[in-house]
Design a protein around this motif. Structure first.
Motif, PDB file in Angstrom:
ATOM      1  N   VAL A  81       0.855  -1.180   0.000  1.00 20.03           N
ATOM      2  CA  VAL A  81       0.000   0.000   0.000  1.00 20.03           C
ATOM      3  C   VAL A  81       0.894   1.235   0.000  1.00 20.03           C
ATOM      4  N   ASP A  82       0.638   2.154  -0.896  1.00 20.18           N
ATOM      5  CA  ASP A  82       1.433   3.382  -0.953  1.00 20.18           C
ATOM      6  C   ASP A  82       1.140   4.255   0.262  1.00 20.18           C
ATOM      7  N   PRO A  83       2.151   4.950   0.800  1.00 23.31           N
ATOM      8  CA  PRO A  83       1.881   5.883   1.906  1.00 23.31           C
ATOM      9  C   PRO A  83       0.803   6.889   1.513  1.00 23.31           C
ATOM     10  N   PHE A  84      -0.099   7.175   2.420  1.00 23.83           N
ATOM     11  CA  PHE A  84      -1.264   7.983   2.102  1.00 23.83           C
ATOM     12  C   PHE A  84      -1.499   9.030   3.181  1.00 23.83           C
ATOM     13  N   ALA A  85      -2.354   9.979   2.853  1.00 20.98           N
ATOM     14  CA  ALA A  85      -2.820  11.003   3.788  1.00 20.98           C
ATOM     15  C   ALA A  85      -4.318  11.143   3.622  1.00 20.98           C
ATOM     16  N   SER A  86      -5.004  11.487   4.699  1.00 22.35           N
ATOM     17  CA  SER A  86      -6.449  11.586   4.644  1.00 22.35           C
ATOM     18  C   SER A  86      -6.934  12.609   5.664  1.00 22.35           C
ATOM     19  N   THR A  87      -8.165  13.060   5.455  1.00 22.87           N
ATOM     20  CA  THR A  87      -8.829  13.982   6.368  1.00 22.87           C
ATOM     21  C   THR A  87     -10.151  13.370   6.773  1.00 22.87           C
ATOM     22  N   VAL A  88     -10.410  13.308   8.078  1.00 27.48           N
ATOM     23  CA  VAL A  88     -11.614  12.674   8.596  1.00 27.48           C
ATOM     24  C   VAL A  88     -12.329  13.654   9.517  1.00 27.48           C
ATOM     25  N   LEU A  89     -13.648  13.627   9.462  1.00 22.45           N
ATOM     26  CA  LEU A  89     -14.477  14.486  10.304  1.00 22.45           C
ATOM     27  C   LEU A  89     -14.844  13.711  11.562  1.00 22.45           C
ATOM     28  N   LEU A  90     -14.357  14.156  12.707  1.00 17.47           N
ATOM     29  CA  LEU A  90     -14.588  13.458  13.964  1.00 17.47           C
ATOM     30  C   LEU A  90     -15.975  13.771  14.513  1.00 17.47           C
ATOM     31  N   PRO A  91     -16.581  12.821  15.225  1.00 22.44           N
ATOM     32  CA  PRO A  91     -17.905  13.090  15.812  1.00 22.44           C
ATOM     33  C   PRO A  91     -17.876  14.121  16.922  1.00 22.44           C
ATOM     34  N   TYR A  92     -16.740  14.260  17.601  1.00 18.82           N
ATOM     35  CA  TYR A  92     -16.627  15.222  18.700  1.00 18.82           C
ATOM     36  C   TYR A  92     -15.364  16.057  18.503  1.00 18.82           C
ATOM     37  N   ARG A  93     -15.568  17.350  18.264  1.00 19.27           N
ATOM     38  CA  ARG A  93     -14.432  18.246  18.071  1.00 19.27           C
ATOM     39  C   ARG A  93     -13.736  18.509  19.401  1.00 19.27           C
ATOM     40  N   PHE A  94     -12.409  18.674  19.342  1.00 23.21           N
ATOM     41  CA  PHE A  94     -11.641  18.907  20.561  1.00 23.21           C
ATOM     42  C   PHE A  94     -10.785  20.171  20.472  1.00 23.21           C
TER      43      PHE A  94
ATOM     44  N   TYR B  26      -3.541  18.575  -4.170  1.00 22.10           N
ATOM     45  CA  TYR B  26      -4.230  18.876  -5.426  1.00 22.10           C
ATOM     46  C   TYR B  26      -5.638  18.268  -5.368  1.00 22.10           C
ATOM     47  N   PRO B  27      -6.685  19.019  -5.734  1.00 19.46           N
ATOM     48  CA  PRO B  27      -8.061  18.511  -5.604  1.00 19.46           C
ATOM     49  C   PRO B  27      -8.287  17.235  -6.405  1.00 19.46           C
ATOM     50  N   SER B  28      -8.997  16.280  -5.805  1.00 23.75           N
ATOM     51  CA  SER B  28      -9.340  15.027  -6.477  1.00 23.75           C
ATOM     52  C   SER B  28     -10.541  14.414  -5.784  1.00 23.75           C
ATOM     53  N   THR B  29     -11.282  13.612  -6.532  1.00 22.26           N
ATOM     54  CA  THR B  29     -12.456  12.949  -5.964  1.00 22.26           C
ATOM     55  C   THR B  29     -12.061  11.881  -4.944  1.00 22.26           C
ATOM     56  N   LYS B  30     -10.885  11.278  -5.116  1.00 22.55           N
ATOM     57  CA  LYS B  30     -10.425  10.249  -4.192  1.00 22.55           C
ATOM     58  C   LYS B  30     -10.208  10.823  -2.800  1.00 22.55           C
ATOM     59  N   LYS B  31      -9.796  12.079  -2.728  1.00 22.56           N
ATOM     60  CA  LYS B  31      -9.564  12.739  -1.442  1.00 22.56           C
ATOM     61  C   LYS B  31     -10.763  13.563  -0.986  1.00 22.56           C
ATOM     62  N   ASN B  32     -11.877  13.448  -1.710  1.00 22.06           N
ATOM     63  CA  ASN B  32     -13.107  14.180  -1.373  1.00 22.06           C
ATOM     64  C   ASN B  32     -12.930  15.692  -1.436  1.00 22.06           C
ATOM     65  N   SER B  33     -11.973  16.145  -2.244  1.00 20.04           N
ATOM     66  CA  SER B  33     -11.727  17.588  -2.376  1.00 20.04           C
ATOM     67  C   SER B  33     -12.179  18.127  -3.728  1.00 20.04           C
ATOM     68  N   MET B  34     -12.917  17.320  -4.495  1.00 19.91           N
ATOM     69  CA  MET B  34     -13.500  17.781  -5.743  1.00 19.91           C
ATOM     70  C   MET B  34     -14.936  17.281  -5.843  1.00 19.91           C
ATOM     71  N   GLY B  35     -15.853  18.204  -6.110  1.00 16.13           N
ATOM     72  CA  GLY B  35     -17.247  17.824  -6.204  1.00 16.13           C
ATOM     73  C   GLY B  35     -18.147  19.041  -6.303  1.00 16.13           C
ATOM     74  N   HIS B  36     -19.446  18.788  -6.307  1.00 15.59           N
ATOM     75  CA  HIS B  36     -20.429  19.865  -6.432  1.00 15.59           C
ATOM     76  C   HIS B  36     -20.962  20.311  -5.078  1.00 15.59           C
ATOM     77  N   ASP B  37     -20.830  19.481  -4.050  1.00 12.44           N
ATOM     78  CA  ASP B  37     -21.359  19.833  -2.728  1.00 12.44           C
ATOM     79  C   ASP B  37     -20.313  20.671  -1.976  1.00 12.44           C
ATOM     80  N   ILE B  38     -20.296  21.965  -2.239  1.00 14.49           N
ATOM     81  CA  ILE B  38     -19.295  22.848  -1.646  1.00 14.49           C
ATOM     82  C   ILE B  38     -19.440  22.943  -0.129  1.00 14.49           C
ATOM     83  N   PRO B  39     -20.647  23.102   0.443  1.00 18.29           N
ATOM     84  CA  PRO B  39     -20.756  23.157   1.915  1.00 18.29           C
ATOM     85  C   PRO B  39     -20.204  21.916   2.612  1.00 18.29           C
TER      86      PRO B  39
END
Length: 331
Positions: A133-146, A214-227
């Protein structure tokens, strides 16, 4: 007087020196040649002496190579309160128990109760044969902000209506192709970049500059749902693989309720496991939790890792039974 007398005697005997000193002329003629002749130069270097097979040095080297350090198997649990840690296996704890221990460490040490909680995730990056598996980076939305910190997000769009929506939802910078020059010259620097699909062909000059951002659909940084994209990258937690197989990230604050800390941890672990198919086995090999001032506690992985649904296996088993039943009936 001795020196002139010797010269006179030599002159007198010179005509007859052949019979007084036989062979003297040949010796005197050969003497200069013997003195001037240099020893012959070797046209090759001397070969190094090879060690014999039975020599003491080679035997010592072989014993060092063959020498294997034997280690006794580690014991599971200590009997006494005081013991040598390297004789026993490292104890592992359930998540709730480990979080409770971290809270107790903080009380005993009188440290900051609002310190961060961290996890170290050790991964198995192997796939089929020699693939990894290639080294990766991701962004996740946590249920409880700290934390109250917000990431700066830039939105690429040339639609005025979409640009207005982006500004209303907290975008730090909104624009189109005119932003490319400022980004290449480092005049604009933000944490994340998102874009709508219509403008992506015009952003190719930024690919080498932005790299993994760089924006991409795989990283959820490209799409129509801007909010939705703005909420993810403004409030989300970013993590990445360091080295070959290690992820270090913070997940909560120690003063948060135990349930919230556990929920944030499970969210991060489930997001990490999406980068490797479950059919190759568990992705997480070891998981350690700690606070800013405490030691690391090894966690039990039971109940933390996603598992292949058993429903599919049961269905496959039922299908196999039906096939076996139908075969003798048809015969």
């Amino acid at each position: 007087m001795a020196a002139p007398a010797g010269r006179c005697l030599w002159r007198a005997l010179a005509p007859r020196r052949g019979w007084v000193f036989p062979g003297l002329d040949q010796r005197l003629a050969a003497a200069p040649a013997l003195v001037s002749v240099a020893p012959p130069a070797r046209s090759y270097a001397a070969a190094a002496k090879t060690a014999k097979k039975g020599s003491r040095r080679t035997k010592q080297e072989e014993t060092i190579k063959k020498k294997v350090t034997r280690r006794w198997p580690l014991m599971s649990k200590p009997v006494d309160d005081v013991y040598l840690t390297w004789y026993y296996e490292r104890p592992s704890y359930d998540v709730e128990e480990a979080v409770g221990m971290l809270k107790k460490f903080q009380e005993l040490d009188f440290t900051n109760p609002k310190q961060y909680v961290y996890i170290n995730v050790f991964l198995d990056m192997a796939l089929q044969k020699k693939k990894k598996v290639d080294p990766f980076a991701s962004t996740v939305l946590l249920p409880y902000r700290f934390t109250d910190e917000m990431n700066k997000v830039l939105v690429f769009t040339e639609n005025e209506q979409e640009a207005e929506i982006a500004r209303e939802n907290g975008a730090a910078v909104v624009g189109g192709v005119e932003l490319i020059k400022w980004i290449l010259e480092d005049e604009i620097q933000v944490d994340f970049y998102v874009a709508v699909p219509a403008i992506m062909p015009k952003l190719i000059p930024l690919r080498s500059k932005l790299k993994r951002k760089y924006p991409s659909t795989k990283k959820n940084s490209m799409g129509h749902d801007i909010p939705k994209m703005l909420q993810l990258f403004r409030e989300g937690l970013e993590y990445m693989v360091e080295g070959e197989r290690l992820i270090k990230t913070r997940i909560a604050r120690l003063d948060m309720p135990t349930e919230q800390i556990v929920a944030n941890l499970k969210t991060v672990i489930h997001d990490i496991c999406t980068f490797k198919p479950l059919t190759y086995g568990p992705f997480v090999q070891k998981l350690v939790i700690r606070s800013s001032t405490s030691e690391g506690l090894l966690l039990n992985l039971d109940g933390l890792l996603p598992q292949v649904e058993k429903v599919e296996e049961e269905k496959n088993a039922e299908d196999d039974e039906e096939k076996h039943v139908q075969e003798p009936a048809s015969t």
